[in-house]
Design a protein around this motif. Structure first.
Motif, PDB file in Angstrom:
ATOM      1  N   GLY A   1      41.218 -20.234   8.967  1.00  0.00           N
ATOM      2  CA  GLY A   1      41.455 -21.639   8.642  1.00  0.00           C
ATOM      3  C   GLY A   1      40.255 -22.343   8.043  1.00  0.00           C
ATOM      4  O   GLY A   1      40.417 -23.312   7.301  1.00  0.00           O
ATOM      5  N   ASN A   2      39.050 -21.867   8.351  1.00  0.00           N
ATOM      6  CA  ASN A   2      37.903 -22.562   7.739  1.00  0.00           C
ATOM      7  C   ASN A   2      37.401 -21.873   6.474  1.00  0.00           C
ATOM      8  O   ASN A   2      36.300 -22.134   6.009  1.00  0.00           O
ATOM      9  CB  ASN A   2      36.788 -22.910   8.734  1.00  0.00           C
ATOM     10  CG  ASN A   2      36.077 -21.761   9.400  1.00  0.00           C
ATOM     11  OD1 ASN A   2      35.925 -21.728  10.612  1.00  0.00           O
ATOM     12  ND2 ASN A   2      35.607 -20.784   8.620  1.00  0.00           N
TER      13      ASN A   2
ATOM     14  N   VAL B   1      33.761 -21.832   2.123  1.00  0.00           N
ATOM     15  CA  VAL B   1      33.945 -22.690   3.307  1.00  0.00           C
ATOM     16  C   VAL B   1      34.950 -23.786   2.963  1.00  0.00           C
ATOM     17  O   VAL B   1      34.854 -24.426   1.925  1.00  0.00           O
ATOM     18  CB  VAL B   1      32.612 -23.355   3.735  1.00  0.00           C
ATOM     19  CG1 VAL B   1      32.863 -24.393   4.831  1.00  0.00           C
ATOM     20  CG2 VAL B   1      31.631 -22.314   4.230  1.00  0.00           C
ATOM     21  N   ASN B   2      35.895 -23.987   3.837  1.00  0.00           N
ATOM     22  CA  ASN B   2      36.883 -25.051   3.659  1.00  0.00           C
ATOM     23  C   ASN B   2      36.398 -26.303   4.405  1.00  0.00           C
ATOM     24  O   ASN B   2      36.753 -26.545   5.554  1.00  0.00           O
ATOM     25  CB  ASN B   2      38.241 -24.583   4.195  1.00  0.00           C
ATOM     26  CG  ASN B   2      39.345 -25.575   3.903  1.00  0.00           C
ATOM     27  OD1 ASN B   2      39.091 -26.757   3.650  1.00  0.00           O
ATOM     28  ND2 ASN B   2      40.577 -25.103   3.937  1.00  0.00           N
ATOM     29  N   TRP B   3      35.577 -27.079   3.708  1.00  0.00           N
ATOM     30  CA  TRP B   3      34.971 -28.250   4.358  1.00  0.00           C
ATOM     31  C   TRP B   3      36.009 -29.279   4.778  1.00  0.00           C
ATOM     32  O   TRP B   3      35.827 -30.013   5.757  1.00  0.00           O
ATOM     33  CB  TRP B   3      33.923 -28.896   3.438  1.00  0.00           C
ATOM     34  CG  TRP B   3      32.655 -28.112   3.371  1.00  0.00           C
ATOM     35  CD1 TRP B   3      32.121 -27.474   2.278  1.00  0.00           C
ATOM     36  CD2 TRP B   3      31.732 -27.853   4.445  1.00  0.00           C
ATOM     37  NE1 TRP B   3      30.951 -26.844   2.608  1.00  0.00           N
ATOM     38  CE2 TRP B   3      30.681 -27.065   3.926  1.00  0.00           C
ATOM     39  CE3 TRP B   3      31.701 -28.222   5.786  1.00  0.00           C
ATOM     40  CZ2 TRP B   3      29.610 -26.636   4.724  1.00  0.00           C
ATOM     41  CZ3 TRP B   3      30.633 -27.801   6.574  1.00  0.00           C
ATOM     42  CH2 TRP B   3      29.610 -27.013   6.039  1.00  0.00           C
ATOM     43  N   GLU B   4      37.089 -29.331   4.019  1.00  0.00           N
ATOM     44  CA  GLU B   4      38.155 -30.276   4.351  1.00  0.00           C
ATOM     45  C   GLU B   4      38.725 -29.969   5.745  1.00  0.00           C
ATOM     46  O   GLU B   4      38.960 -30.862   6.546  1.00  0.00           O
ATOM     47  CB  GLU B   4      39.260 -30.138   3.306  1.00  0.00           C
ATOM     48  CG  GLU B   4      40.001 -31.417   3.018  1.00  0.00           C
ATOM     49  CD  GLU B   4      40.940 -31.211   1.839  1.00  0.00           C
ATOM     50  OE1 GLU B   4      42.146 -31.295   2.060  1.00  0.00           O
ATOM     51  OE2 GLU B   4      40.449 -30.917   0.729  1.00  0.00           O
ATOM     52  N   GLU B   5      38.927 -28.678   5.989  1.00  0.00           N
ATOM     53  CA  GLU B   5      39.461 -28.256   7.287  1.00  0.00           C
ATOM     54  C   GLU B   5      38.432 -28.508   8.399  1.00  0.00           C
ATOM     55  O   GLU B   5      38.784 -28.963   9.488  1.00  0.00           O
ATOM     56  CB  GLU B   5      39.848 -26.769   7.232  1.00  0.00           C
ATOM     57  CG  GLU B   5      40.278 -26.164   8.552  1.00  0.00           C
ATOM     58  CD  GLU B   5      41.537 -26.799   9.160  1.00  0.00           C
ATOM     59  OE1 GLU B   5      42.320 -27.407   8.400  1.00  0.00           O
ATOM     60  OE2 GLU B   5      41.721 -26.677  10.389  1.00  0.00           O
TER      61      GLU B   5
ATOM     62  N   PRO C   1      46.534 -18.712   5.507  1.00  0.00           N
ATOM     63  CA  PRO C   1      46.948 -19.909   4.768  1.00  0.00           C
ATOM     64  C   PRO C   1      46.728 -19.766   3.252  1.00  0.00           C
ATOM     65  O   PRO C   1      46.709 -20.758   2.530  1.00  0.00           O
ATOM     66  CB  PRO C   1      46.060 -21.013   5.360  1.00  0.00           C
ATOM     67  CG  PRO C   1      44.871 -20.303   5.909  1.00  0.00           C
ATOM     68  CD  PRO C   1      45.305 -18.908   6.279  1.00  0.00           C
ATOM     69  N   TYR C   2      46.519 -18.530   2.771  1.00  0.00           N
ATOM     70  CA  TYR C   2      46.316 -18.270   1.325  1.00  0.00           C
ATOM     71  C   TYR C   2      46.675 -16.807   1.106  1.00  0.00           C
ATOM     72  O   TYR C   2      46.947 -16.061   2.074  1.00  0.00           O
ATOM     73  CB  TYR C   2      44.851 -18.527   0.913  1.00  0.00           C
ATOM     74  CG  TYR C   2      43.863 -18.235   2.017  1.00  0.00           C
ATOM     75  CD1 TYR C   2      43.562 -16.911   2.374  1.00  0.00           C
ATOM     76  CD2 TYR C   2      43.268 -19.254   2.741  1.00  0.00           C
ATOM     77  CE1 TYR C   2      42.690 -16.629   3.415  1.00  0.00           C
ATOM     78  CE2 TYR C   2      42.399 -18.988   3.801  1.00  0.00           C
ATOM     79  CZ  TYR C   2      42.116 -17.670   4.120  1.00  0.00           C
ATOM     80  OH  TYR C   2      41.269 -17.391   5.158  1.00  0.00           O
TER      81      TYR C   2
ATOM     82  N   GLY D   1      36.889 -21.026  -5.585  1.00  0.00           N
ATOM     83  CA  GLY D   1      37.059 -22.109  -6.542  1.00  0.00           C
ATOM     84  C   GLY D   1      37.494 -23.407  -5.875  1.00  0.00           C
ATOM     85  O   GLY D   1      37.312 -24.486  -6.422  1.00  0.00           O
ATOM     86  N   LYS D   2      38.080 -23.294  -4.700  1.00  0.00           N
ATOM     87  CA  LYS D   2      38.519 -24.504  -3.985  1.00  0.00           C
ATOM     88  C   LYS D   2      37.643 -24.805  -2.777  1.00  0.00           C
ATOM     89  O   LYS D   2      37.724 -25.877  -2.189  1.00  0.00           O
ATOM     90  CB  LYS D   2      39.971 -24.354  -3.522  1.00  0.00           C
ATOM     91  CG  LYS D   2      40.951 -24.330  -4.676  1.00  0.00           C
ATOM     92  CD  LYS D   2      42.388 -24.271  -4.187  1.00  0.00           C
ATOM     93  CE  LYS D   2      43.340 -24.150  -5.372  1.00  0.00           C
ATOM     94  NZ  LYS D   2      44.623 -23.559  -5.003  1.00  0.00           N
TER      95      LYS D   2
END
Ligand code: MN
Length: 202
Positions: free
Chosen positions: A84-85, A190-194, A13-14, A90-91
């Motif tokens: 995905g996680n 870590v993609n906390w939003e996901e 996804p990136y 930076g994001k």
């Protein structure tokens, strides 16, 4: 209509460079394009072997076939969860917010204690394995789990919210044998939003 299909390697996804400096482009390319693909191909090969054996009414060694299937499907699904996680440098990282922040605060007393326990689960996984944050619907409690190789010793009803791959193939180019440095870097992406979406999507 339910049509049987084979597994497919998902695109990231990136971009391949987006996790740098925490995970290098070279490391990510090998991990996704070679290692993850091998599990997709491995799972599909066994599905095809099962198809063929059924067609030919041939006998299979069910024990070893199912063990191999579990290894490859586990590998494929865990890697899909892992990509995905993660979020571009930076994001990602920072503190968990939303429902996941609340759940972590209630269970662990705050993100620092959670991070400590999850880091210890990841760094102490024997040989090749994973650490995973799961959620039990019966108790509304998150539970940290270790995975051996790719065979998810999963509590059947628990939802997996977040995973980290601590097989050496996940970090050897960037961190050599220093798993702890890789786990430390993981927290920056870590993609906390996901993770929160996975929790709220229960
Ligand atoms: Mn891996």
């Amino acid at each position: 209509m339910v049509t049987p299909k084979l597994y497919v390697l998902p695109e990231l996804p990136y971009g391949y460079k987006d996790l740098e400096p925490h995970i290098s482009e070279e490391q990510l390319r090998i991990h996704h394009d070679k290692h993850h693909l091998a599990y997709v191909n491995g799972a599909n090969a066994i599905l095809e072997k099962l198809d063929k054996a059924r067609k030919d009414s041939a006998d299979l060694d069910m024990k070893s076939t199912l063990k191999e299937l579990s290894f490859h499907i586990g590998g494929h699904l865990l890697h899909s969860l892992f990509w995905g996680n993660l979020a571009p440098a930076g994001k990602g990282g920072g503190m968990p917010g939303g429902t996941i922040g609340d759940v972590i605060a209630k269970e662990f007393g705050g993100p620092d204690r959670f991070r400590k326990e999850f880091t210890q689960a990841a760094t102490s996984a024997e040989g090749s394995g994973w650490a995973a944050l799961t959620f039990c619907r019966k108790t509304n409690r998150p539970i940290i789990m270790q995975v051996e190789k790719h065979n998810t010793n999963v509590y059947p009803m628990f939802k997996i919210l977040m995973v980290i791959d601590v097989w050496e193939h996940a970090y050897y180019l960037d961190y050599k044998n220093e798993r702890a440095k890789f786990v430390e870097a993981f927290w920056n992406i870590v993609n906390w939003e996901e993770v929160n979406k996975r929790l709220e999507g229960l």
